[in-house]
Design a protein around this motif. Structure first.
Motif, PDB file in Angstrom:
ATOM      1  N   PHE A  32      36.387  29.219  40.822  1.00  0.00           N
ATOM      2  CA  PHE A  32      36.751  30.152  39.752  1.00  0.00           C
ATOM      3  C   PHE A  32      35.993  29.748  38.481  1.00  0.00           C
ATOM      4  N   VAL A  33      35.224  30.699  37.926  1.00  0.00           N
ATOM      5  CA  VAL A  33      34.365  30.408  36.770  1.00  0.00           C
ATOM      6  C   VAL A  33      34.724  31.318  35.599  1.00  0.00           C
ATOM      7  N   ASP A  34      34.087  31.054  34.459  1.00  0.00           N
ATOM      8  CA  ASP A  34      34.269  31.843  33.220  1.00  0.00           C
ATOM      9  C   ASP A  34      35.688  31.744  32.675  1.00  0.00           C
ATOM     10  N   GLN A  35      36.310  30.598  32.817  1.00  0.00           N
ATOM     11  CA  GLN A  35      37.664  30.446  32.293  1.00  0.00           C
ATOM     12  C   GLN A  35      37.691  30.530  30.762  1.00  0.00           C
ATOM     13  N   ASP A  36      36.587  30.119  30.105  1.00  0.00           N
ATOM     14  CA  ASP A  36      36.526  30.202  28.645  1.00  0.00           C
ATOM     15  C   ASP A  36      36.428  31.647  28.160  1.00  0.00           C
ATOM     16  N   SER A  37      36.079  32.572  29.051  1.00  0.00           N
ATOM     17  CA  SER A  37      35.966  33.985  28.684  1.00  0.00           C
ATOM     18  C   SER A  37      37.157  34.796  29.191  1.00  0.00           C
ATOM     19  N   CYS A  38      38.236  34.109  29.523  1.00  0.00           N
ATOM     20  CA  CYS A  38      39.434  34.759  30.055  1.00  0.00           C
ATOM     21  C   CYS A  38      40.511  34.795  28.969  1.00  0.00           C
ATOM     22  N   PRO A  39      40.769  35.952  28.355  1.00  0.00           N
ATOM     23  CA  PRO A  39      41.780  36.010  27.288  1.00  0.00           C
ATOM     24  C   PRO A  39      43.180  35.635  27.771  1.00  0.00           C
ATOM     25  N   GLY A  40      43.474  35.884  29.022  1.00  0.00           N
ATOM     26  CA  GLY A  40      44.792  35.529  29.538  1.00  0.00           C
ATOM     27  C   GLY A  40      45.040  34.036  29.527  1.00  0.00           C
ATOM     28  N   LEU A  41      43.962  33.264  29.668  1.00  0.00           N
ATOM     29  CA  LEU A  41      44.090  31.805  29.632  1.00  0.00           C
ATOM     30  C   LEU A  41      43.873  31.256  28.226  1.00  0.00           C
ATOM     31  N   LYS A  42      42.824  31.728  27.536  1.00  0.00           N
ATOM     32  CA  LYS A  42      42.457  31.157  26.241  1.00  0.00           C
ATOM     33  C   LYS A  42      43.378  31.614  25.116  1.00  0.00           C
ATOM     34  N   LEU A  43      43.713  32.914  25.069  1.00  0.00           N
ATOM     35  CA  LEU A  43      44.491  33.451  23.959  1.00  0.00           C
ATOM     36  C   LEU A  43      45.989  33.445  24.234  1.00  0.00           C
ATOM     37  N   ASP A  44      46.362  33.832  25.458  1.00  0.00           N
ATOM     38  CA  ASP A  44      47.780  33.958  25.786  1.00  0.00           C
ATOM     39  C   ASP A  44      48.351  32.724  26.472  1.00  0.00           C
ATOM     40  N   LYS A  45      47.505  31.696  26.638  1.00  0.00           N
ATOM     41  CA  LYS A  45      47.949  30.416  27.223  1.00  0.00           C
ATOM     42  C   LYS A  45      48.547  30.589  28.615  1.00  0.00           C
ATOM     43  N   GLY A  46      47.977  31.539  29.371  1.00  0.00           N
ATOM     44  CA  GLY A  46      48.451  31.751  30.736  1.00  0.00           C
ATOM     45  C   GLY A  46      47.995  30.657  31.681  1.00  0.00           C
ATOM     46  N   VAL A  47      48.370  30.813  32.923  1.00  0.00           N
ATOM     47  CA  VAL A  47      48.070  29.814  33.948  1.00  0.00           C
ATOM     48  C   VAL A  47      47.384  30.505  35.124  1.00  0.00           C
ATOM     49  N   LEU A  48      46.325  29.896  35.627  1.00  0.00           N
ATOM     50  CA  LEU A  48      45.651  30.431  36.809  1.00  0.00           C
ATOM     51  C   LEU A  48      46.396  29.955  38.055  1.00  0.00           C
ATOM     52  N   THR A  49      47.002  30.894  38.763  1.00  0.00           N
ATOM     53  CA  THR A  49      47.720  30.576  39.994  1.00  0.00           C
ATOM     54  C   THR A  49      46.799  30.868  41.177  1.00  0.00           C
ATOM     55  N   VAL A  50      46.312  29.812  41.813  1.00  0.00           N
ATOM     56  CA  VAL A  50      45.347  29.959  42.905  1.00  0.00           C
ATOM     57  C   VAL A  50      46.083  30.114  44.231  1.00  0.00           C
ATOM     58  N   ILE A  51      45.755  31.162  44.953  1.00  0.00           N
ATOM     59  CA  ILE A  51      46.358  31.422  46.261  1.00  0.00           C
ATOM     60  C   ILE A  51      45.455  30.906  47.382  1.00  0.00           C
ATOM     61  N   HIS A  52      44.145  31.072  47.199  1.00  0.00           N
ATOM     62  CA  HIS A  52      43.168  30.616  48.203  1.00  0.00           C
ATOM     63  C   HIS A  52      42.136  29.709  47.547  1.00  0.00           C
ATOM     64  N   HIS A  53      42.155  28.432  47.913  1.00  0.00           N
ATOM     65  CA  HIS A  53      41.090  27.520  47.487  1.00  0.00           C
ATOM     66  C   HIS A  53      39.868  27.684  48.390  1.00  0.00           C
ATOM     67  N   GLU A  54      40.060  28.273  49.558  1.00  0.00           N
ATOM     68  CA  GLU A  54      38.967  28.641  50.449  1.00  0.00           C
ATOM     69  C   GLU A  54      39.395  29.883  51.223  1.00  0.00           C
ATOM     70  N   ILE A  55      38.402  30.629  51.697  1.00  0.00           N
ATOM     71  CA  ILE A  55      38.692  31.894  52.364  1.00  0.00           C
ATOM     72  C   ILE A  55      37.813  32.022  53.600  1.00  0.00           C
ATOM     73  N   ASP A  56      38.396  32.502  54.695  1.00  0.00           N
ATOM     74  CA  ASP A  56      37.623  32.712  55.920  1.00  0.00           C
ATOM     75  C   ASP A  56      36.743  33.947  55.780  1.00  0.00           C
ATOM     76  N   LEU A  57      35.449  33.772  56.077  1.00  0.00           N
ATOM     77  CA  LEU A  57      34.486  34.867  56.020  1.00  0.00           C
ATOM     78  C   LEU A  57      33.658  34.874  57.300  1.00  0.00           C
ATOM     79  N   ILE A  58      33.198  36.049  57.691  1.00  0.00           N
ATOM     80  CA  ILE A  58      32.291  36.164  58.826  1.00  0.00           C
ATOM     81  C   ILE A  58      30.870  36.103  58.278  1.00  0.00           C
ATOM     82  N   CYS A  59      30.102  35.128  58.749  1.00  0.00           N
ATOM     83  CA  CYS A  59      28.771  34.888  58.188  1.00  0.00           C
ATOM     84  C   CYS A  59      27.727  34.776  59.295  1.00  0.00           C
ATOM     85  N   VAL A  60      26.527  35.263  58.994  1.00  0.00           N
ATOM     86  CA  VAL A  60      25.380  34.900  59.816  1.00  0.00           C
ATOM     87  C   VAL A  60      25.164  33.407  59.616  1.00  0.00           C
ATOM     88  N   ALA A  61      25.000  32.666  60.697  1.00  0.00           N
ATOM     89  CA  ALA A  61      24.993  31.206  60.629  1.00  0.00           C
ATOM     90  C   ALA A  61      23.962  30.644  59.663  1.00  0.00           C
TER      91      ALA A  61
END
Length: 221
Positions: free
Chosen positions: A111-140
Motif C-alpha cells: 500500500f503506497v501514497d499514504q502521505d496523500s491519503c486525507p483519511g489517514l493524514k487529516l482525519d487520523k484514520g487507520v488503514l485496515t488491511v484485509i489482504h497482505h497478499e492475494i492469489d492471482l493467476i499469472c503467466v509463469a
C-alpha cells in the motif's frame, strides 16, 4: 516480469527418509523437479546456497535458473517445507515452467501514497488491511514481485478493491475475486475518558445528598 535467481544442484538416484537424513547431514537439501509432462527428477541442493536465497524472499514469486549437473531448468519453487521448530528448510518442490505456463501465485500487496491519503493524514484514520497478499493467476514468466495499491485521495470509509488496480500483462484475478476488498480506510478509534478521582467523589456526594435517609422517610410517614 518475474525476477530470477540461480541455484545449482546434483541428481540423486535414491529417495526416502533415510536418504533425506543422510543428505542433510552432508549439508544438502533434498528436492524434486516436476511438471511440463516430464518425469520427476530427485535432486540435492547445497543447504547454504538455498537458505541464503530463501531468506531474501525471492523464492515466493521469482523464477529459478536451476542447473543440475550441467543441465539447465527454468523452475518455480512451489512448496518449501521447513522444520516446525527451527524453520530450517527440509525439502523443496520445483515446478518446470515455460512461456505459456499459467499458475496461481500468492502475490504480496504493498500500500503506497499514504502521505496523500486525507483519511489517514487529516482525519487520523487507520488503514485496515484485509489482504497482505492475494492469489492471482499469472503467466509463469510474468509473475509480479508485488501488487501496488495507491491510497491517494482516499477518505474515511473508502475501500481499496482489487478492481481498482491495473494488473500487469499476463496477470488476472481469480474468478469471483475481481472486486475483492484489499483494505479499508477506517475511522480512528475513540476511547471514553477515564473519570478523575475528584469527579468521581463529587458525583458520589451529589448522589448521597439527593437520596434521603431511610429514617427520614419513616419520620415523614
Amino acid at each position: 516480469m518475474s525476477k530470477t535467481y540461480a541455484l545449482s544442484a546434483q541428481k540423486r538416484e535414491k529417495a526416502g527418509k533415510g536418504v533425506a537424513r543422510a543428505l542433510r547431514r552432508d549439508s544438502k537439501i533434498p528436492a524434486v523437479i516436476y511438471g511440463d509432462n516430464k518425469a520427476p527428477e530427485t535432486i540435492a541442493v547445497p543447504v547454504k546456497e538455498l537458505t541464503l536465497t530463501y531468506q531474501t524472499g525471492i523464492m515466493q514469486t521469482g523464477l529459478c535458473n536451476l542447473t543440475v549437473d550441467g543441465a539447465k531448468h527454468l523452475v518455480l519453487a512451489r512448496d518449501v517445507q521447513t522444520h516446525p521448530v527451527n524453520d530450517r528448510i527440509i525439502h523443496v518442490d520445483f515446478m518446470r515452467v515455460g512461456p505459456k505456463t499459467e499458475i496461481t501465485v500468492a502475490v504480496p500487496v504493498h500500500f503506497v501514497d499514504q502521505d496523500s491519503c486525507p483519511g489517514l493524514k487529516l482525519d487520523k484514520g487507520v488503514l485496515t488491511v484485509i489482504h497482505h497478499e492475494i492469489d492471482l493467476i499469472c503467466v509463469a514468466t510474468k509473475i509480479p514481485e508485488f501488487l501496488e495499491v495507491s491510497l491517494k485521495d482516499k477518505k474515511i470509509g473508502d475501500p481499496l478493491k482489487l478492481s481498482m488496480v491495473t494488473l500487469p500483462d499476463g496477470v488476472r484475478a481469480l474468478v469471483g475475486m475481481e472486486d475483492e476488498t484489499l483494505a479499508t480506510v477506517a475511522a480512528p478509534t475513540v476511547y471514553a475518558a477515564e473519570p478523575t478521582p475528584t469527579a468521581t467523589a463529587a458525583a458520589t456526594d451529589a448522589t448521597a445528598a439527593a437520596t434521603p435517609a431511610a429514617g427520614a422517610k419513616d419520620a415523614k410517614g
